[in-house]
Design a protein around this motif. Structure first.
Motif, PDB file in Angstrom:
ATOM      1  N   LEU A 183      55.002  28.427  53.547  1.00 36.46           N
ATOM      2  CA  LEU A 183      54.421  27.658  54.656  1.00 36.46           C
ATOM      3  C   LEU A 183      54.315  28.483  55.935  1.00 36.46           C
ATOM      4  O   LEU A 183      53.367  28.312  56.718  1.00 36.46           O
ATOM      5  CB  LEU A 183      55.237  26.394  54.895  1.00 36.46           C
ATOM      6  CG  LEU A 183      55.176  25.358  53.756  1.00 36.46           C
ATOM      7  CD1 LEU A 183      56.055  24.158  54.067  1.00 36.46           C
ATOM      8  CD2 LEU A 183      53.745  24.912  53.497  1.00 36.46           C
ATOM      9  N   CYS A 217      57.018  20.363  58.582  1.00 36.13           N
ATOM     10  CA  CYS A 217      56.169  20.508  57.400  1.00 36.13           C
ATOM     11  C   CYS A 217      57.000  20.750  56.142  1.00 36.13           C
ATOM     12  O   CYS A 217      56.728  20.178  55.082  1.00 36.13           O
ATOM     13  CB  CYS A 217      55.181  21.656  57.614  1.00 36.13           C
ATOM     14  SG  CYS A 217      53.940  21.796  56.312  1.00 36.13           S
ATOM     15  N   LYS A 252      57.231  18.234  52.735  1.00 31.49           N
ATOM     16  CA  LYS A 252      57.004  18.628  51.335  1.00 31.49           C
ATOM     17  C   LYS A 252      58.193  18.220  50.466  1.00 31.49           C
ATOM     18  O   LYS A 252      58.024  17.838  49.300  1.00 31.49           O
ATOM     19  CB  LYS A 252      56.796  20.147  51.241  1.00 31.49           C
ATOM     20  CG  LYS A 252      55.621  20.682  52.049  1.00 31.49           C
ATOM     21  CD  LYS A 252      54.302  20.073  51.636  1.00 31.49           C
ATOM     22  CE  LYS A 252      53.147  20.677  52.440  1.00 31.49           C
ATOM     23  NZ  LYS A 252      51.856  19.998  52.153  1.00 31.49           N
ATOM     24  N   ILE A 300      51.390  24.749  46.498  1.00 31.97           N
ATOM     25  CA  ILE A 300      51.918  25.404  47.711  1.00 31.97           C
ATOM     26  C   ILE A 300      52.080  26.902  47.532  1.00 31.97           C
ATOM     27  O   ILE A 300      51.672  27.692  48.382  1.00 31.97           O
ATOM     28  CB  ILE A 300      53.271  24.783  48.122  1.00 31.97           C
ATOM     29  CG1 ILE A 300      53.096  23.307  48.487  1.00 31.97           C
ATOM     30  CG2 ILE A 300      53.894  25.551  49.298  1.00 31.97           C
ATOM     31  CD1 ILE A 300      54.387  22.595  48.807  1.00 31.97           C
TER      32      ILE A 300
END
Length: 411
Positions: A117, A156, A160, A203
């Motif tokens: 990320l 974030c 997830k 991801i």
């Protein structure tokens, strides 16, 4: 090869057989000291104990009732260091220290998630990482991370986790075209067998040998503690995952309760209360230093009125090098031998020997030996640290005797 611990990271017990048992040595830390332990390296048909690698420490566990102190990788094999030998061919039940294993799974999968990320959101590449005993660190290829970015990244990451996204393991041959599409920092030179890919659905897909959770929900929560300046324009991002966050919260709460009791204020006022205490302490220290300086001058002046001016000695528990030097400066050390100490009566402290240069040069090493200290001297002064002032009386007697001899010689 892929070990059983890599095929099923959640397996806690496993039965296999001993392939080889060879004498070996291990440098092991015991009570903060490194010791060399003699033992044996055990190779098994397969293992659920992860060997150190990929930034992840090794697993601990048992082979039967024998504790495994270290697991390392040697090509396609895992070497289990144990203190006593096992018979080749015998079946053994392998048990993993599950609390340690699951903690490593949480930290390692957490690192993959944060790394992916940070790259997607801000273009910050991960250059290395360390799974520490209490907290873990990711080295990002950027000079700094803004506080707003850190908060956005943490939000974030935990979003997830709440989404319960699956984490899958793929085994690919080294010539599979899919290998080229995954994130990797390269393979070790002695790598053997298939390529292992950790795929966080939608991801990240990353080449990795470590143990991981099967679903991001198993991470529970991730806390980004902050950043520190790293090497060569890099930034170290410090984080906790899973149970470590709960332990950190419990420790912080206990600290908070202790501070409430000590400072007699609520948690929101702790910083202000400590700031006031620090200012008060600095003021007291400044006042104390002033008093010590005044006392040093008075002590020296009092000695000047003494008709016996060939030797002067003084000890004070509270004091420092400046205190002793002020006294020495006030006394004419060209004629008088001065021996001063500060510190515990029979414990560690500081010392100063000042006087005629030839006398100080002669007696300094003897004083050093009696005080079990370290120091040096020049220009009529010899000073340093004493490990023990217990023999201070012997030093005084020795110096007084030498002064008497010197006076007798001059007469």
């Amino acid at each position: 090869m892929a070990f059983q611990c890599q095929r099923d990271c959640y397996m806690k017990e496993f039965v296999t057989s001993v392939v080889s048992c060879c004498p070996a040595e291990l440098k092991h830390e015991v009570n903060g000291k490194k010791e060399t332990i003699k033992g044996f390296h055990i190779k098994l048909q397969d293992t659920i104990l992860f060997p150190e690698g990929g930034g992840q420490p090794d697993d601990h566990g048992f082979l039967g009732d024998v504790p495994v102190l270290r697991v390392t990788r040697q090509g396609p094999d895992a070497l289990h260091f144990v203190a006593s030998p096992l018979e080749v061919g015998q079946e053994v039940q392998v048990k993993v220290d599950w609390e340690r294993r699951f903690d490593h799974m949480q930290q390692h999968s957490g690192q993959h998630l944060i790394t992916a990320l940070a790259d997607t959101m801000f273009g910050y590449k991960t250059t290395s990482w360390e799974l520490g005993r209490q907290r873990s660190t990711i080295e990002l290829d950027t000079p700094c991370v803004k506080p707003g970015q850190l908060q956005e990244l943490e939000e974030c990451v935990n979003e997830k986790i709440r989404a319960h996204i699956p984490v899958m393991v793929q085994l690919l041959s080294i010539d599979d075209p899919a290998v080229e599409k995954v994130r990797s920092r390269g393979l070790p030179e002695d790598h053997a067998g298939p390529i292992r890919i950790i795929d966080i659905e939608g991801i990240d897909a990353n080449m990795c040998c470590g143990t991981h959770v099967s679903n991001l929900g198993h991470l529970q929560v991730i806390k980004l503690l902050g950043t520190e300046k790293g090497k060569k324009n890099k930034t170290n991002l410090i984080f906790l995952a899973g149970k470590r966050v709960l332990k950190y919260a419990e420790k912080s709460y206990n600290t908070e309760r202790s501070l409430v009791s000590l400072l007699k204020t609520g948690p929101d006022e702790h910083v202000e209360a400590v700031d006031k205490l620090q200012k008060s302490v600095k003021l007291l220290q400044k006042t104390n230093l002033g008093l010590l300086r005044d006392m040093a001058v008075l002590i020296a002046q009092s000695f000047k009125n003494d008709p016996h001016k060939d030797f002067f000695t003084f000890h004070k528990k509270e004091g420092d090098n400046e205190f002793m030097n002020i006294i020495a400066n006030e006394i004419n050390t060209e004629e008088t031998l001065v021996f001063l100490t500060v510190g515990e009566e029979k414990g560690p402290g500081l010392f100063l020997l000042a006087g005629p240069s030839e006398l100080v040069t002669e007696m300094g090493p003897q004083v050093l030996e009696l005080l079990q200290g370290k120091g040096a001297g020049k220009n009529g002064r010899f000073q340093g640290k004493a490990n023990s002032l217990a023999r201070r009386g012997e030093v005084e007697a020795l110096l007084k005797q030498r002064c008497n001899q010197r006076s007798a010689q001059e007469e």
